[in-house]
Scaffold this motif. Sequence first.
Motif, PDB file in Angstrom:
ATOM      1  N   GLY A 147      31.400  29.588  37.560  1.00  0.00           N
ATOM      2  CA  GLY A 147      30.509  29.120  38.958  1.00  0.00           C
ATOM      3  C   GLY A 147      31.620  30.163  39.799  1.00  0.00           C
ATOM      4  O   GLY A 147      31.388  29.819  41.065  1.00  0.00           O
ATOM      5  N   THR A 148      32.441  30.635  39.454  1.00  0.00           N
ATOM      6  CA  THR A 148      33.144  31.196  40.240  1.00  0.00           C
ATOM      7  C   THR A 148      32.858  33.260  40.933  1.00  0.00           C
ATOM      8  O   THR A 148      32.518  33.395  39.746  1.00  0.00           O
ATOM      9  N   THR A 149      33.012  32.977  42.187  1.00  0.00           N
ATOM     10  CA  THR A 149      32.578  34.376  43.026  1.00  0.00           C
ATOM     11  C   THR A 149      33.950  34.944  42.902  1.00  0.00           C
ATOM     12  O   THR A 149      34.771  34.361  44.099  1.00  0.00           O
ATOM     13  N   LEU A 150      33.911  36.657  42.124  1.00  0.00           N
ATOM     14  CA  LEU A 150      34.847  36.931  42.406  1.00  0.00           C
ATOM     15  C   LEU A 150      34.079  38.989  42.665  1.00  0.00           C
ATOM     16  O   LEU A 150      33.759  39.337  41.629  1.00  0.00           O
ATOM     17  N   GLU A 151      34.249  39.437  44.031  1.00  0.00           N
ATOM     18  CA  GLU A 151      33.755  40.530  44.483  1.00  0.00           C
ATOM     19  C   GLU A 151      34.740  41.282  45.205  1.00  0.00           C
ATOM     20  O   GLU A 151      35.439  40.434  46.320  1.00  0.00           O
ATOM     21  N   ASN A 152      34.992  42.246  45.042  1.00  0.00           N
ATOM     22  CA  ASN A 152      35.252  43.984  46.373  1.00  0.00           C
ATOM     23  C   ASN A 152      36.345  43.131  46.502  1.00  0.00           C
ATOM     24  O   ASN A 152      37.520  42.557  46.861  1.00  0.00           O
ATOM     25  N   GLY A 195      37.883  31.447  29.062  1.00  0.00           N
ATOM     26  CA  GLY A 195      36.405  31.416  30.194  1.00  0.00           C
ATOM     27  C   GLY A 195      35.236  32.178  30.533  1.00  0.00           C
ATOM     28  O   GLY A 195      35.232  33.167  29.820  1.00  0.00           O
ATOM     29  N   THR A 196      34.268  32.304  31.492  1.00  0.00           N
ATOM     30  CA  THR A 196      33.179  32.781  31.802  1.00  0.00           C
ATOM     31  C   THR A 196      33.117  33.718  32.840  1.00  0.00           C
ATOM     32  O   THR A 196      31.750  34.172  33.034  1.00  0.00           O
ATOM     33  N   VAL A 197      33.806  33.235  33.427  1.00  0.00           N
ATOM     34  CA  VAL A 197      33.440  34.066  34.898  1.00  0.00           C
ATOM     35  C   VAL A 197      33.156  35.887  35.176  1.00  0.00           C
ATOM     36  O   VAL A 197      33.673  36.234  33.802  1.00  0.00           O
ATOM     37  N   SER A 198      32.726  36.633  36.081  1.00  0.00           N
ATOM     38  CA  SER A 198      32.013  37.834  36.350  1.00  0.00           C
ATOM     39  C   SER A 198      32.960  38.477  37.090  1.00  0.00           C
ATOM     40  O   SER A 198      33.096  37.853  38.241  1.00  0.00           O
ATOM     41  N   GLY A 199      32.998  39.561  37.285  1.00  0.00           N
ATOM     42  CA  GLY A 199      33.643  39.980  38.596  1.00  0.00           C
ATOM     43  C   GLY A 199      33.294  41.516  38.541  1.00  0.00           C
ATOM     44  O   GLY A 199      32.532  42.153  37.867  1.00  0.00           O
ATOM     45  N   LYS A 200      32.801  41.684  39.920  1.00  0.00           N
ATOM     46  CA  LYS A 200      31.801  42.718  40.701  1.00  0.00           C
ATOM     47  C   LYS A 200      32.592  43.750  41.516  1.00  0.00           C
ATOM     48  O   LYS A 200      33.514  42.713  42.431  1.00  0.00           O
ATOM     49  N   ASN A 201      32.494  45.064  41.550  1.00  0.00           N
ATOM     50  CA  ASN A 201      33.805  46.033  42.510  1.00  0.00           C
ATOM     51  C   ASN A 201      35.371  45.025  42.750  1.00  0.00           C
ATOM     52  O   ASN A 201      35.659  45.141  43.481  1.00  0.00           O
ATOM     53  N   LEU A 202      35.416  45.878  41.154  1.00  0.00           N
ATOM     54  CA  LEU A 202      36.582  45.566  40.566  1.00  0.00           C
ATOM     55  C   LEU A 202      37.161  46.931  40.676  1.00  0.00           C
ATOM     56  O   LEU A 202      37.043  48.149  39.931  1.00  0.00           O
ATOM     57  N   VAL A 203      38.665  46.719  41.546  1.00  0.00           N
ATOM     58  CA  VAL A 203      39.408  47.734  41.297  1.00  0.00           C
ATOM     59  C   VAL A 203      40.848  47.978  41.413  1.00  0.00           C
ATOM     60  O   VAL A 203      41.743  46.968  42.316  1.00  0.00           O
ATOM     61  N   ALA A 204      41.290  48.339  39.935  1.00  0.00           N
ATOM     62  CA  ALA A 204      42.761  48.371  39.622  1.00  0.00           C
ATOM     63  C   ALA A 204      43.843  49.799  40.496  1.00  0.00           C
ATOM     64  O   ALA A 204      43.340  50.297  39.655  1.00  0.00           O
ATOM     65  N   TYR A 205      44.149  49.596  41.052  1.00  0.00           N
ATOM     66  CA  TYR A 205      44.990  51.045  41.531  1.00  0.00           C
ATOM     67  C   TYR A 205      46.450  50.627  41.080  1.00  0.00           C
ATOM     68  O   TYR A 205      47.663  50.365  41.284  1.00  0.00           O
ATOM     69  N   GLY A 206      47.237  52.253  39.901  1.00  0.00           N
ATOM     70  CA  GLY A 206      48.091  52.457  40.192  1.00  0.00           C
ATOM     71  C   GLY A 206      49.742  51.014  39.131  1.00  0.00           C
ATOM     72  O   GLY A 206      50.351  50.922  39.659  1.00  0.00           O
ATOM     73  N   ASN A 207      48.652  50.548  38.227  1.00  0.00           N
ATOM     74  CA  ASN A 207      48.981  49.099  38.088  1.00  0.00           C
ATOM     75  C   ASN A 207      50.161  49.360  36.457  1.00  0.00           C
ATOM     76  O   ASN A 207      49.534  50.862  35.670  1.00  0.00           O
ATOM     77  N   TYR A 208      51.198  49.174  35.659  1.00  0.00           N
ATOM     78  CA  TYR A 208      52.126  49.897  35.438  1.00  0.00           C
ATOM     79  C   TYR A 208      52.052  49.768  33.868  1.00  0.00           C
ATOM     80  O   TYR A 208      51.634  50.096  33.267  1.00  0.00           O
ATOM     81  N   ASP A 209      50.805  48.164  33.219  1.00  0.00           N
ATOM     82  CA  ASP A 209      50.986  47.812  32.304  1.00  0.00           C
ATOM     83  C   ASP A 209      49.420  48.454  32.213  1.00  0.00           C
ATOM     84  O   ASP A 209      48.345  49.579  32.952  1.00  0.00           O
ATOM     85  N   ASP A 210      48.649  47.386  31.748  1.00  0.00           N
ATOM     86  CA  ASP A 210      46.651  47.606  31.639  1.00  0.00           C
ATOM     87  C   ASP A 210      46.511  47.955  32.725  1.00  0.00           C
ATOM     88  O   ASP A 210      45.879  46.266  33.661  1.00  0.00           O
TER      89      ASP A 210
END
Length: 407
Positions: free
Chosen positions: A200-205, A221-236
Motif C-alpha cells: 500500500g506504500t508508494t515509492l516513485e522517482n 515486505g511487499t512494497v514495489s518501487g518505480k523510477n529508482l536511481v542509485a548513483y555512486g553508492n559504496y556498497d550495492d
Amino acid sequence: MKKNLLTLLSLTLALSFSVSSCTIDINDGDNGSTTVTPGTTESVLNGSGTLSGTISKDILIKKGTYILDGIVKVTNGATITIEAGAVFNAVTTKSSSLVILQDGKINAVGTASEPIVFTTTNKQPGDWGGITLYGNAPIKAVNGLSQALSEDGNSVYYGGNDANSNSGTMKFVRVEYGGKKINDGTSETNSMTFYAVGAGTTLENLVSYKGTDDGFEFFGGTVSGKNLVAYGNYDDSFDWQDAWSGQNNTNWYAFQTVTGNFGMEIEASANVDNTAPKISNITLIRDTNTNPEVAGSVEISAIQFKRQGTGIFSNVYISGYKNTGGKNAYAVLIQDDATNNNQVNANPTKVSVSPINYVNSDNAGVWGYAQTNGGKTFTNTATVTKVSLTPGAWATVDGVNLLAGLQ
C-alpha cells in the motif's frame, strides 16, 4: 484564547524555528506563539527551522530549508507531510536520520522540478543515516521467522501480516550522502531502507546519491518501487533479504562510480520457499575505474544471487562490468550451490534475467558460479535498451545530471 488553544494542541515534538526573526521552541506545555492550524492537531513549519526528537502528532513542512538534527522518529499514528521544494540539511556530528515507525506515516511528494532533498552541507558520503520506513507486511527472516530485529541501530522488531500495509508516499525525493556505520560499527543504515513495508506504500522517482552503504535495501515486505536511481553508492546499488517480494517494480537505474560493489545483491535469508520479486526495465552501469570497497573482492558483478535469493527481471541492460583485481565480473553471479540447486535449477521461473543486453563487459554470454555447479549461458538481445527516465532537478546534484549515463 491563543494560549488556551496551544495548551490543548501541545506537541510532543521538540522543534525550533524562526518566525519574524524570533526563535521559538515547541514542547509539551509550551504556551508561546507558533503556527498551529486551528481546529486540528497539526503543526506547521513554514519555511525554516529544526526537526528533531519524536513526532507523535501530524506535522506539515512547507517548502523551505531545514535542519534535521539527530534521529527523528514518526510514531503514534502521526503523518509527516513534506511539500515539494523542501530541503533538509542533516547534522553530521550525530547519527541523524528520519525513521518512520510502524505506526507512523510519511507523505513526501515533490516534483521533477522541485524535489524534496535530504542532504548535508558537508557533502561527504556517510554524513548521516538516511531515511528508514517500517511497515507491517510479512517477512521471512533467517530460519523462516516472521519477525526480526532491525540492524539500523534502532532495535525495532519488524515483520507483520498485512501485505497491503501503507507506510505513506514518497515521490521525487532525493537522499544525498546517507548510509553509515553506527553504534558498535556493525550496524548500518542505507540511503533508503524499507523494513517489512507493504504494497500500500508508494515509492516513485527516488534517488539515493553517494551513500556509504546500499542505495536501496528491502528487508522483506511487499512494497514495489518505480523510477529508482542509485548513483555512486559504496556498497550495492539495490539489495534485499528476508524474502522481499514486490511484484510491480519498474525502471531501476544504477550508476556505479569510483567505489561500488554489486549492482544488485539478492538473497532470501536462506529460505527456499519464497516469492520471487518482479522488476521490469533495469539498467546497471559501472563507470570506468570503479573498484569494490575491499581490494580483491568478488563483489564486482552486476547481479548476484545467494542464500536462496530469487528474482524475475525483464529488459535488463548491463554495461561496464570488467574483471578487476584478478576477479571475474559477470552479468549474473550465482554465489552458492544451494541457491543454484534449489532456485536456478529446480525453479527456473524464479531466477530469470531475460531478455538481457550485456555490453562493454567481460565474460559475456555466461553466468558466473562461485561454487562448483554452473554452466548456464545466455544470449545478448541487442533490442534491449537503457531505461528511460524523466529528466529534471530531481536527478541533478550540484549541476551534475545523474541520468547522463542513460543517454
